[in-house]
Scaffold this motif. Sequence first.
Motif, short mmCIF file in Angstrom:
data_model
loop_
_atom_site.label_atom_id
_atom_site.label_comp_id
_atom_site.label_asym_id
_atom_site.label_seq_id
_atom_site.Cartn_x
_atom_site.Cartn_y
_atom_site.Cartn_z
N ARG A 16 9.79 1.86 10.97
CA ARG A 16 10.77 2.31 11.94
C ARG A 16 10.45 3.71 12.51
NH1 ARG A 16 15.30 1.45 14.31
NH2 ARG A 16 16.88 3.08 14.37
N PHE A 17 9.93 4.58 11.64
CA PHE A 17 9.57 5.93 12.10
C PHE A 17 8.48 5.84 13.18
CE2 PHE A 17 6.82 9.63 12.01
CZ PHE A 17 7.70 10.69 12.07
N CYS A 18 7.40 5.12 12.88
CA CYS A 18 6.28 5.06 13.83
C CYS A 18 6.66 4.34 15.11
CB CYS A 18 5.06 4.42 13.17
SG CYS A 18 4.31 5.48 11.92
N ARG A 19 7.50 3.29 15.02
CA ARG A 19 7.93 2.61 16.24
C ARG A 19 8.81 3.53 17.08
NH1 ARG A 19 11.11 -1.67 15.48
NH2 ARG A 19 11.27 -1.45 13.23
N ALA A 20 9.67 4.30 16.42
CA ALA A 20 10.57 5.19 17.17
C ALA A 20 9.79 6.28 17.90
CB ALA A 20 11.61 5.80 16.22
N HIS A 21 8.64 6.70 17.32
CA HIS A 21 7.82 7.72 17.97
C HIS A 21 6.72 7.11 18.83
CE1 HIS A 21 9.23 11.53 16.24
NE2 HIS A 21 9.57 10.81 15.19
N ASP A 22 6.62 5.79 18.85
CA ASP A 22 5.51 5.11 19.52
C ASP A 22 4.19 5.71 19.04
OD1 ASP A 22 4.33 3.24 21.14
OD2 ASP A 22 4.37 4.51 22.93
N ALA A 23 4.09 5.90 17.72
CA ALA A 23 2.93 6.58 17.14
C ALA A 23 1.75 5.64 16.99
CB ALA A 23 3.30 7.15 15.78
N LEU A 24 0.56 6.14 17.25
CA LEU A 24 -0.69 5.43 16.96
C LEU A 24 -1.52 6.31 16.05
CD1 LEU A 24 -1.74 3.96 20.43
CD2 LEU A 24 -0.63 2.78 18.53
N SER A 25 -1.97 5.75 14.93
CA SER A 25 -2.67 6.54 13.93
C SER A 25 -4.16 6.29 13.97
CB SER A 25 -2.17 6.17 12.53
OG SER A 25 -0.78 6.35 12.46
N TYR A 82 5.70 14.27 16.99
CA TYR A 82 5.05 13.92 15.73
C TYR A 82 3.53 13.99 15.94
CZ TYR A 82 2.90 10.61 12.49
OH TYR A 82 2.04 10.02 11.59
N ILE A 83 2.84 14.84 15.16
CA ILE A 83 1.39 15.02 15.40
C ILE A 83 0.50 14.31 14.38
CG2 ILE A 83 1.65 17.20 16.65
CD1 ILE A 83 0.54 18.53 13.95
N GLY A 84 1.02 14.02 13.18
CA GLY A 84 0.18 13.39 12.17
C GLY A 84 0.84 13.49 10.81
N ALA A 85 0.14 12.98 9.79
CA ALA A 85 0.72 12.98 8.45
C ALA A 85 -0.32 13.40 7.44
CB ALA A 85 1.26 11.59 8.11
N LEU A 86 0.18 13.76 6.26
CA LEU A 86 -0.62 14.41 5.24
C LEU A 86 -0.14 13.93 3.88
CD1 LEU A 86 -2.27 17.06 4.33
CD2 LEU A 86 -0.07 18.21 4.50
N LEU A 142 -4.22 -1.85 16.50
CA LEU A 142 -3.92 -3.01 15.66
C LEU A 142 -2.55 -2.79 15.05
CD1 LEU A 142 -7.27 -2.94 13.62
CD2 LEU A 142 -6.76 -4.42 15.58
N ALA A 143 -1.71 -3.82 15.09
CA ALA A 143 -0.38 -3.71 14.47
C ALA A 143 -0.53 -3.79 12.95
CB ALA A 143 0.53 -4.83 14.96
N MET A 144 0.06 -2.85 12.24
CA MET A 144 -0.07 -2.79 10.79
C MET A 144 1.30 -2.89 10.14
SD MET A 144 -3.33 -2.33 10.72
CE MET A 144 -3.78 -1.92 9.05
N HIS A 145 1.36 -3.66 9.04
CA HIS A 145 2.60 -3.81 8.28
C HIS A 145 2.33 -3.39 6.84
CE1 HIS A 145 4.65 -6.14 11.46
NE2 HIS A 145 3.43 -6.53 11.73
N TYR A 146 2.94 -2.30 6.43
CA TYR A 146 2.69 -1.78 5.08
C TYR A 146 3.91 -1.91 4.18
CZ TYR A 146 -1.19 0.68 7.43
OH TYR A 146 -2.31 1.02 8.16
N ASP A 147 4.96 -2.61 4.65
CA ASP A 147 6.23 -2.55 3.92
C ASP A 147 6.20 -3.26 2.56
OD1 ASP A 147 5.87 -4.57 5.81
OD2 ASP A 147 7.99 -5.09 5.83
N GLN A 148 5.19 -4.11 2.32
CA GLN A 148 5.13 -4.79 1.02
C GLN A 148 4.34 -3.98 -0.01
OE1 GLN A 148 6.93 -7.56 0.43
NE2 GLN A 148 7.63 -7.21 2.53
#
Length: 141
Positions: free
Chosen positions: A34-43, A82-86, A113-119
Amino acid sequence: MPDYSGHCHCGAIGYRYHCDEPPATWTIRACQCRFCRAHDALSASDPAATLDFEAREPEFLQRYRFGLKTADFLLCRRCGVYIGALIETPKGRFGIINTHALAEPPADLAAPLAMHYDQEAKAGRVTRREERWSPVTGVPT
Ligand SMILES: [Zn+2]
């Protein structure tokens, strides 16, 4: 090594990403949390690249943790970008950039690529980041 810089909208915080691979071959991940979708973030990250987070105005660096609370998501307290994560683990510090914060986005950037990490459980998440994220060489304090 080529150097790609990015920053928030107001310029208070940013990064320098040193990566030998051409942008067309980067693995761009569109995390579906939800965080990345709300920011339209691409990592993007590459274990062979290095990443320096920097701040012209460190007082505007906001760290945000959510979910399993293993990583700090870096936001500007003034403009909200949002600029990145650490993540910090016994093996060191590792990070990703938000490619939407690149100062000069490469025209030939790879398709996301769409990624799902919730599991993912906590241990697996930390190991994945240690293996795929880029070593972080600097973080503003
Ligand atoms: Zn800002």
